[in-house]
Design an enzyme around this catalytic site. Structure first.
Site, PDB file in Angstrom:
ATOM      1  CD  GLU A  30       0.589  -4.261 -17.558  1.00  0.00           C
ATOM      2  OE1 GLU A  30       0.632  -4.328 -16.333  1.00  0.00           O
ATOM      3  OE2 GLU A  30       1.586  -4.008 -18.259  1.00  0.00           O
ATOM      4  CB  CYS A  62      -0.847  -0.011   1.260  1.00  0.00           C
ATOM      5  SG  CYS A  62      -1.493  -1.641   1.616  1.00  0.00           S
ATOM      6  CG  HIS A  65       7.741 -26.586 -32.727  1.00  0.00           C
ATOM      7  ND1 HIS A  65       8.147 -27.751 -33.335  1.00  0.00           N
ATOM      8  CD2 HIS A  65       8.642 -25.643 -33.105  1.00  0.00           C
ATOM      9  CE1 HIS A  65       9.267 -27.538 -34.017  1.00  0.00           C
ATOM     10  NE2 HIS A  65       9.575 -26.240 -33.902  1.00  0.00           N
ATOM     11  CG  ASN A  76       3.285  -1.546   2.424  1.00  0.00           C
ATOM     12  OD1 ASN A  76       2.705  -2.504   1.927  1.00  0.00           O
ATOM     13  ND2 ASN A  76       4.337  -0.985   1.868  1.00  0.00           N
ATOM     14  N   GLY A  77       2.374  -4.332   4.207  1.00  0.00           N
ATOM     15  CA  GLY A  77       3.098  -5.592   4.376  1.00  0.00           C
ATOM     16  C   GLY A  77       2.196  -6.689   4.907  1.00  0.00           C
ATOM     17  CD  GLU A 110       6.808  -4.783 -21.734  1.00  0.00           C
ATOM     18  OE1 GLU A 110       6.879  -5.805 -21.053  1.00  0.00           O
ATOM     19  OE2 GLU A 110       6.468  -3.689 -21.257  1.00  0.00           O
ATOM     20  NE  ARG A 124       3.696   2.057  -2.167  1.00  0.00           N
ATOM     21  CZ  ARG A 124       4.961   1.706  -2.284  1.00  0.00           C
ATOM     22  NH1 ARG A 124       5.763   2.378  -3.060  1.00  0.00           N
ATOM     23  NH2 ARG A 124       5.436   0.670  -1.611  1.00  0.00           N
ATOM     24  CE  LYS A 135       3.155  -2.590 -20.215  1.00  0.00           C
ATOM     25  NZ  LYS A 135       4.509  -2.877 -19.871  1.00  0.00           N
ATOM     26  CE  LYS A 142       5.058   1.858 -11.901  1.00  0.00           C
ATOM     27  NZ  LYS A 142       5.026   1.440 -13.314  1.00  0.00           N
ATOM     28  CD1 TRP A 153      -3.446  -3.674  -5.491  1.00  0.00           C
ATOM     29  CD2 TRP A 153      -2.490  -5.292  -4.309  1.00  0.00           C
ATOM     30  NE1 TRP A 153      -3.375  -4.784  -6.288  1.00  0.00           N
ATOM     31  CE2 TRP A 153      -2.797  -5.796  -5.593  1.00  0.00           C
ATOM     32  CE3 TRP A 153      -1.886  -6.153  -3.390  1.00  0.00           C
ATOM     33  CZ2 TRP A 153      -2.521  -7.107  -5.984  1.00  0.00           C
ATOM     34  CZ3 TRP A 153      -1.612  -7.455  -3.771  1.00  0.00           C
ATOM     35  CH2 TRP A 153      -1.922  -7.919  -5.056  1.00  0.00           C
TER      36      TRP A 153
END
Ligand code: F6R
Length: 622
Positions: A498, A9, A514, A108-109, A491, A34, A495, A617, A82
């Site tokens: 997400e 967070c 294959h 946070n954690g 990549e 975040r 993008k 993030k 988050w």
């Protein structure tokens, strides 16, 4: 069984002369990337702690504050959350208060032993309101405060009982001019202003007020007042933080006229690349990597490099493998950091582990760093965030200078990671004598020309945007590449997943036959990253064959090709041209249209591009 809530967070604490709520909400706005499941703020008023908190984005909290303002005070804390599981509702939002309402805590954690502590506190009669692990810390702190009557000491004692990763910040109505913070395995930086002091998850929360900052060490407790700080370890012994100046200013973290942070950050890429090169190339085009605290003698001893990173940073690592192996002939392995330490990797003193991380806080990468160092390897981190944990715990750090990246999807940080890994690869080749001076000069001047080339790409993005809008209802998009074009394909697909929440896959084009070629059906959009046709490259010819194979099966082909590449014309439904650059530097130009494509398509679908669902993030949980 209680549900474990996990946060990664944003935290802000303020003691000073301005209205605390205003300063804190402004800080939370900069930290919202975040996490945006809920937000809350608490201030110390004359009659005790008062708080407001709301599920959802910061805007919900702002609305609640407008309807029911907090009293004007000069001390307070704020949080943006988050959550990985459970309902991100008002009750689980931070701050959490002690039972008597005189103490507020943000966190946070993950407190790993929270269930045990919760049972202990419950049997002592404490009533819990939320399902979070954080509330345990609030009640524990209240118990310790009753015994010691000193907030700092109570925090030290609390931390001694907690296991896991945590940043805590507490405000007490009984100590109204002070905040106390603590950290273990989770970030906390200090902002040192004129008559005001800040605590925050990262410096972006306070750079509008001060660029003078301090990073805290592991297992430290900090007490802040408006005039200064005092730091101890968890046992109460004296400890020190490390002061530094933040090199970017507040305007770098604003949208600056763009509708989205992502658009702004895509546009900033030429500057980000130029800034990352700045000061690293001498007048006579030799490489100077100041701050690389691994000696040349040590660099000559290395016999293997392992790159550990996650997501987009991992893709930068994949590109780095091609460049570093080519230039130095040192074998390079690239590992997803989340897998690294679980497979018992072979590491020793001759292995250099390169950890790539924009935030410098990604827990998977941090754990890989720690594992590597425990096994005796040296660790070099490539990082964009000063004062963050990964560079601090590495043997050496090479910073990227992308400036603050706020949009959750990484863009400019990726390009600077490509540049930093190439600078390092060239430096290694220089030190180990793999290169002649003029070879270095040639490569370095190629790198120095990249900001201009990226600028040229950015100038021609209108057709890409139009294409993206036209494909907004596609069910799936495939991305193909070869050599360094393969990580670019990965990549591009990441993008799109997400941001547009769309099925997207990146494949090495040669691998199609294959299996994945079975996915091709009439009209399926396939984006192909073409190698350069120069010198009748074998790779280019092979890719043309792959294009023919998918066209024959009905694919709608969008080809990213070097200008003047006539060979692709018969097989492309759409062509996006990019300037010619040396092969190993191609990802710096071919990635840009894919970023623009995903951003535009997601916008056309009406998505929140800067804050996509389910993401954050900085992923500070494993
Ligand atoms: C994707 C993205 C993520 C990050 C990954 C690592 O757009 O941003 O995949 O690249 O979470 O983050 P850092 O670089 O902060 O370690």
């Amino acid at each position: 069984m209680p549900v474990a809530y996990v946060d990664m967070c944003g935290i802000v604490g303020y003691v000073g002369g301005q209205d605390a709520t205003e300063v804190i909400v402004e800080g939370l706005r900069r930290l919202e990337y975040r996490g945006y499941d809920s937000a809350g703020v608490a201030v110390i008023a004359s009659d005790g702690v008062q708080s407001r908190k709301r599920a959802g984005k910061l805007a919900n909290l702002e609305k609640a504050l407008a309807e029911s303002p907090l009293p004007e005070t000069t001390v307070g804390i704020g949080h943006t959350r988050w959550a990985t599981h459970g309902a991100p509702n008002d009750v689980n939002a931070h701050p959490h208060l002690s039972e008597d309402g005189r103490l507020a805590v943000i966190h946070n954690g993950i407190i790993e032993n929270f269930a045990e502590l919760r049972d202990q506190l419950s049997s002592g009669g404490v009533r819990f309101l939320s399902e979070t692990d954080t509330e345990v810390a609030a009640h524990l702190l209240a118990v310790e405060l009753r015994d010691s009557a000193d907030l700092t000491e109570a925090m030290q004692r609390t931390c001694q009982q907690l296991r896991g990763a945590f940043t805590l910040v507490a405000a007490s109505a009984d100590d109204p001019d002070t905040l106390v913070g603590a950290r273990r395995n989770s970030p906390l930086v200090v902002g040192l202003g004129e008559g005001e002091t800040f605590l925050a998850s990262d410096v972006s929360a306070f750079i509008a007020h001060t660029r003078s900052a301090m990073e805290l060490g592991q297992d430290q407790v900090i007490t802040i007042t408006r005039d200064g700080v005092e730091i101890t370890d968890f046992e109460g012994g004296p400890a020190k933080g490390e002061q530094f100046e933040v090199t970017w200013d507040a305007s770098a973290a604003e949208k600056g006229g763009y509708d989205l942070f992502m658009l702004k950050e895509i546009a900033e890429q030429p500057k980000a690349v130029a800034d990352t090169l700045l000061g690293r190339i001498s007048e006579d085009n030799q490489l100077v990597l100041d701050g690389l605290t691994i000696s040349d003698a040590e660099l000559r001893e290395i016999d293997k490099i392992v790159v550990a990173a996650c997501g987009t940073a991992y893709h930068a690592g994949l590109v780095a493998k091609y460049a570093i192996e080519h230039w130095t002939r040192i074998p390079v392995e690239v590992e997803l950091a989340s897998e690294f330490r679980y497979r018992d990797p072979i590491l020793n003193r001759q292995t250099l582990v390169v950890a790539i991380s924009q935030s410098g806080e990604t827990m998977d990468t941090l754990m890989a760093v720690r594992h590597a160092r425990e096994q005796g390897s040296r660790v070099l981190s490539i990082c964009n965030t000063q004062g963050s944990t990964i560079p601090r715990e590495s043997d050496a750090a090479l910073y990227t200078y992308a400036g603050p990246e706020i949009a959750v999807a990484s863009t400019k940080a990726f390009l600077t990671q490509l540049v930093a890994t190439q600078l390092f690869g060239m430096y290694l080749a220089q030190v180990r004598g793999n290169f002649f001076g003029d070879e270095i000069r040639g490569l370095v001047s190629d790198l120095a020309s990249m900001p201009n080339k990226i600028d040229l790409v950015l100038d021609t993005m209108d057709p890409v945007r139009e294409l993206a809008r036209g494909l907004k209802d596609a069910r799936s998009v495939l991305f193909l590449g070869r050599h360094v074009g393969y990580p670019v394909a990965l990549e591009g697909a990441l993008k799109l997943k997400e941001l547009a929440y769309m099925h997207a896959e990146g494949f090495p084009a040669g691998e199609l036959k294959h299996g994945p070629i079975a996915l091709i059906e009439d009209g399926l959009p396939v984006i192909c990253v073409m190698p350069s046709p120069k010198g009748r490259s074998v790779l280019h010819e092979k890719m043309i064959s792959n294009l023919q194979e998918i066209r024959a099966r009905g694919a709608f082909t969008i080809v990213i090709a070097e200008e003047g590449d006539e060979g692709v014309v018969p097989y492309a439904n759409e062509i996006i041209t990019v300037p010619a650059v040396p092969t190993l530097m191609q990802p710096l130009v071919t990635t840009v249209p894919l970023q623009v494509f995903a951003c535009e398509l997601a916008t056309a679908k009406g998505h929140d591009v800067d804050q996509p669902r389910n993401l954050a993030k900085s992923v500070t949980v494993e």
